[in-house]
Scaffold this active site. Structure first.
Site, PDB file in Angstrom:
ATOM      1  N   HIS A 112      54.211  40.452  38.424  1.00  0.00           N
ATOM      2  CA  HIS A 112      54.868  40.660  36.963  1.00  0.00           C
ATOM      3  C   HIS A 112      55.220  39.358  36.586  1.00  0.00           C
ATOM      4  O   HIS A 112      55.425  38.181  37.171  1.00  0.00           O
ATOM      5  CB  HIS A 112      56.279  41.362  37.375  1.00  0.00           C
TER       6      HIS A 112
ATOM      7  N   GLY B 218      60.435  43.239  26.853  1.00  0.00           N
ATOM      8  CA  GLY B 218      61.761  43.384  26.745  1.00  0.00           C
ATOM      9  C   GLY B 218      62.224  42.819  25.461  1.00  0.00           C
ATOM     10  O   GLY B 218      63.266  42.297  25.034  1.00  0.00           O
TER      11      GLY B 218
HETATM   12  C1  PEP Z   1      58.223  45.290  32.176  1.00  0.00           C
HETATM   13  O1  PEP Z   1      58.861  44.528  32.445  1.00  0.00           O
HETATM   14  O2  PEP Z   1      57.222  45.585  32.980  1.00  0.00           O
HETATM   15  C2  PEP Z   1      58.199  45.762  30.789  1.00  0.00           C
HETATM   16  C3  PEP Z   1      56.986  46.211  30.302  1.00  0.00           C
HETATM   17  O3  PEP Z   1      59.520  45.795  30.216  1.00  0.00           O
HETATM   18  P1  PEP Z   1      59.798  46.619  28.635  1.00  0.00           P
HETATM   19  O4  PEP Z   1      59.439  48.025  28.834  1.00  0.00           O
HETATM   20  O5  PEP Z   1      61.398  46.129  28.659  1.00  0.00           O
HETATM   21  O6  PEP Z   1      59.225  45.693  27.639  1.00  0.00           O
END
Ligand code: PEP
Length: 262
Positions: free
Chosen positions: A99, A180
Site C-alpha cells: 500500500h 483519501g
Molecule cells: C486506500 O487506502 O486503499 C484507499 C483507496 O483509500 P480511500 O478509498 O479512502 O481513498
C-alpha cells in the site's frame, strides 16, 4: 468473465469492539447471494482479524477477511511484525501488500514488497492471496511517466515469483493523489492504467493468465463514482478506504458490483 472484488481497507481504524459492531452492521445489511456475483473482503487492523472473522462465520457470510500487511520471514526476532502463518491462522485469505502508505510512511521498497508477495504466494498452508498495490504520486502523474512507473512497480513486485493460478494474485491500482483526497481518477484515467497493468501481466505471466487476474481500482471510490469505474473493461472492482468504514456505503458498493454483473 472475471468476478469483481470489493475490498474494504479499514487502515488504523476500529478497536476490536468497534470492528465487531461495523462487521455486524455490514452482515445485517448483506444478502447471502451477493457473494455469487462478487468477492467481498474486509481488511481490518491485525488485532481485529479474529473477532471480525468470528462474526462473519457466526452469521454464515461468505465474506473474506484480509490483513493489511505481513512480514516475509516465517518467524523469529522481528519485533512488531506478523507472519503469513499468523494471518492465515487468524482467518485471512488475502493480504494487502505494498500500500502506498506502507511505501511512503514506513519506507517499504520494491524489494521488500517482492519478498512479501513471494512469502504469500509460496505459503505452504491454505492459499494466501496478495492484493498488490501500485500507483504513482501526483509528481509522477504530472511528469507523464506514470504508465512506466506503475508497470515497473508490478514487474519488481513479481520478479522471480511463479504464479500458476490467477487466484494467487490481485492487483490494486491506487494513484496516490486519489487516496483519501476525494479526488478520484476519472474512469478513463483508471482504465488506462489498469489496461497497462494487464498488458504488463501478459508479458510476465502470459496473456491467458493476465485475462483472468483481477485488477482493482482504489482512490476515493464511493457510491457516486463506483458505477462508472466498474463499467471499465479492465477494472474488476475496488479497494476502498474511507467508504468502507460505514456499513451502508460499503454494502452499497458491493450492491453496485453485483448489479454490474447482472
Ligand atoms: C486506500 O487506502 O486503499 C484507499 C483507496 O483509500 P480511500 O478509498 O479512502 O481513498
Amino acid at each position: 468473465m472475471r468476478k469483481p472484488i470489493i475490498a474494504g481497507n479499514w487502515k488504523m481504524n476500529n478497536t476490536v469492539a468497534e470492528g465487531v459492531v461495523l462487521t455486524q452492521e455490514i452482515s445485517n445489511n448483506f444478502y447471502r447471494d451477493y457473494t455469487e456475483f462478487v468477492d467481498v473482503i474486509i481488511c481490518p487492523p491485525a488485532v481485529d482479524l479474529k473477532a471480525v472473522k468470528g462474526v462473519l462465520e457466526f452469521d454464515k457470510r461468505d465474506i473474506y477477511v484480509g490483513a493489511q500487511n505481513c512480514y516475509f520471514e516465517p518467524s523469529g526476532a522481528y519485533t512488531g511484525e506478523i507472519s503469513v502463518k499468523m494471518i492465515s491462522d487468524a482467518g485471512c485469505d488475502f493480504c494487502i501488500v505494498g500500500h502506498s502508505e506502507r511505501r511512503e510512511i514506513f519506507g517499504e521498497t520494491n524489494a521488500m514488497i517482492n519478498d512479501k508477495v513471494r512469502a504469500l504466494v509460496e505459503y505452504q498452508g491454505k492459499k494466501m492471496t496478495p492484493i498488490l498495490c501500485v500507483g504513482e504520486s501526483l509528481a509522477v502523474r504530472e511528469s507523464g511517466d506514470y504508465i512506466d512507473y506503475v508497470t515497473k512497480q508490478v514487474e519488481a513486485a513479481l520478479a522471480g515469483i511463479d504464479i500458476f493460478d490467477a487466484d494467487q494474485l490481485v492487483i490494486a491500482y491506487e494513484p496516490i493523489w486519489a487516496i483519501g483526497t476525494g479526488r478520484t481518477a476519472t474512469p478513463e484515467q483508471a482504465q488506462e492504467v489498469c489496461a497497462a497493468i494487464r498488458s504488463c501481466l501478459a508479458n510476465i505471466l502470459g496473456g491467458a493468465m493476465a485475462e483472468k487476474i483481477r485488477v482493482l481500482y482504489g482512490g476515493s471510490m464511493n457510491e457516486g463514482n463506483v458505477d462508472s469505474l466498474l463499467e471499465q473493461p479492465d477494472i474488476d472492482g475496488g479497494l476502498i478506504g474511507g467508504a468502507s468504514l460505514k456499513a451502508s456505503s460499503f454494502v452499497n458498493l458491493v450492491k453496485a458490483a453485483v448489479e454490474c454483473q447482472k
